[in-house]
Design a protein around this motif. Structure first.
Motif, short mmCIF file in Angstrom:
data_model
loop_
_atom_site.label_atom_id
_atom_site.label_comp_id
_atom_site.label_asym_id
_atom_site.label_seq_id
_atom_site.Cartn_x
_atom_site.Cartn_y
_atom_site.Cartn_z
N VAL A 61 9.95 4.23 2.73
CA VAL A 61 10.09 3.17 1.74
C VAL A 61 11.41 3.32 0.99
N LEU A 62 11.73 4.56 0.58
CA LEU A 62 12.98 4.80 -0.14
C LEU A 62 14.19 4.43 0.71
N ALA A 63 14.16 4.78 2.00
CA ALA A 63 15.30 4.52 2.87
C ALA A 63 15.66 3.04 2.91
N TYR A 64 14.63 2.18 2.90
CA TYR A 64 14.89 0.75 2.94
C TYR A 64 15.19 0.18 1.56
N GLU A 65 14.45 0.65 0.55
CA GLU A 65 14.68 0.13 -0.80
C GLU A 65 16.07 0.49 -1.31
N SER A 66 16.55 1.67 -0.95
CA SER A 66 17.85 2.13 -1.45
C SER A 66 19.01 1.50 -0.71
N GLY A 67 18.73 0.94 0.47
CA GLY A 67 19.80 0.38 1.28
C GLY A 67 20.41 1.39 2.21
N LEU A 68 19.88 2.63 2.24
CA LEU A 68 20.40 3.64 3.17
C LEU A 68 20.23 3.14 4.60
N VAL A 69 19.10 2.48 4.86
CA VAL A 69 18.84 1.87 6.16
C VAL A 69 18.65 0.38 5.95
N VAL A 70 19.30 -0.40 6.79
CA VAL A 70 19.20 -1.86 6.72
C VAL A 70 18.56 -2.35 8.01
N PRO A 71 17.50 -3.16 7.95
CA PRO A 71 16.84 -3.64 9.16
C PRO A 71 17.84 -4.24 10.14
N GLY A 72 17.72 -3.83 11.42
CA GLY A 72 18.59 -4.38 12.44
C GLY A 72 19.78 -3.53 12.78
N ARG A 73 20.11 -2.57 11.90
CA ARG A 73 21.23 -1.69 12.17
C ARG A 73 20.77 -0.40 12.84
N HIS A 74 21.61 0.14 13.70
CA HIS A 74 21.24 1.36 14.44
C HIS A 74 21.43 2.59 13.58
N ALA B 257 0.83 -1.21 0.00
CA ALA B 257 0.00 0.00 0.00
C ALA B 257 0.86 1.25 0.00
N LEU B 258 1.87 1.28 0.84
CA LEU B 258 2.73 2.46 0.92
C LEU B 258 3.57 2.61 -0.34
N HIS B 259 4.03 1.49 -0.87
CA HIS B 259 4.82 1.53 -2.10
C HIS B 259 3.99 2.03 -3.27
N ALA B 260 2.68 1.77 -3.23
CA ALA B 260 1.79 2.23 -4.30
C ALA B 260 1.57 3.73 -4.25
N GLY B 261 1.95 4.35 -3.14
CA GLY B 261 1.81 5.80 -3.04
C GLY B 261 0.88 6.29 -1.94
N ALA B 262 0.33 5.36 -1.15
CA ALA B 262 -0.56 5.75 -0.07
C ALA B 262 0.17 6.61 0.96
N SER B 263 -0.53 7.57 1.53
CA SER B 263 0.05 8.47 2.53
C SER B 263 -0.31 8.07 3.95
N GLY B 264 -1.09 7.01 4.10
CA GLY B 264 -1.47 6.57 5.43
C GLY B 264 -2.14 5.22 5.39
#
Length: 224
Positions: free
Chosen positions: A208-221, A91-98
């Protein structure tokens, strides 16, 4: 603010319409019973906000959301009966704002519509945690910013990048301000700047961008 209500259950639509039409600053301009009707109505009526059910016949809410966000400036608030993980990311990837559950209170619905119409996003920490878990389950993106976002991310200042990482953790502006030892106004400025530089509609897309781009990786601080 003009609202379009899309849900395949007539009684549910009626309930939303009654609640929203009772507000002096909100007008329900149309209804839709399936995804195809929602897209047609959004194109014809140009609402500010679309309340979009996830599960609908002929075209589901996620597909309809993607079409509406690509063709109009309407902001979409997704609604579902079940708090199901698989819906959140799509839903969020499709462009939903909430993203809201249908068992919300009346005041929560009205507040959510006003929040979305005002240009903000509605991404509760609980939804962010599910998004993070989903990205972790998918294996996340490669470590480090990559792909088509690399150049855009490189244009961010250090503080803008820090703010983006913390938004992706589900922190509010006030929490980010405390973490970075700056004012909340400064955080809002950082957020506005980074959204403009990255060409994003709101902080939901930023997460969404932060995770897709790899800027943020789950589990890292993130920075602290």
């Amino acid at each position: 603010m003009r609202v379009l209500v899309a849900d395949d259950q007539a009684l549910v639509r009626d309930g939303f319409c009654v609640i929203l039409d009772a507000q002096p600053d909100i007008a329900v301009v149309g209804e839709a019973g399936d995804g195809n009707e929602a897209v047609r109505a959004a194109l014809a009526l140009r609402p500010d906000v679309v309340l979009m059910d996830v599960r609908m016949p002929r075209k589901n809410g996620i597909e309809a959301t993607a079409e509406i966000c690509a063709a109009t400036d309407a902001r979409v608030l997704m609604l579902t009966t079940f708090d199901l993980d698989e819906y959140v990311y799509d839903a969020l990837h499709a462009g939903a704002s909430g993203f809201l559950l249908k068992d919300m209170r009346r005041a929560e619905l009205v507040s959510a519509v006003r929040t979305i119409a005002g240009g903000d996003s509605l991404l509760a920490p609980s939804v962010t945690r599910r998004l993070i878990a989903d990205m972790a389950g998918r294996g996340g993106a490669p470590a480090g910013p990559a792909g088509r976002w690399a150049t855009a991310l490189a244009s961010l200042t250090a503080r803008e990048t820090d703010s983006l990482r913390l938004v992706a953790q589900g922190l509010s502006n006030a929490e980010i301000a405390a973490r970075l030892h700056v004012t909340e106004h400064t955080v809002k400025t950082h957020m506005s700047n980074l959204l403009t530089k990255l060409g994003l509609r709101d902080r939901v897309q930023a997460v969404v961008l932060a995770y897709e781009s790899g800027l943020v990786v789950p589990g890292r601080h993130s920075p602290g």
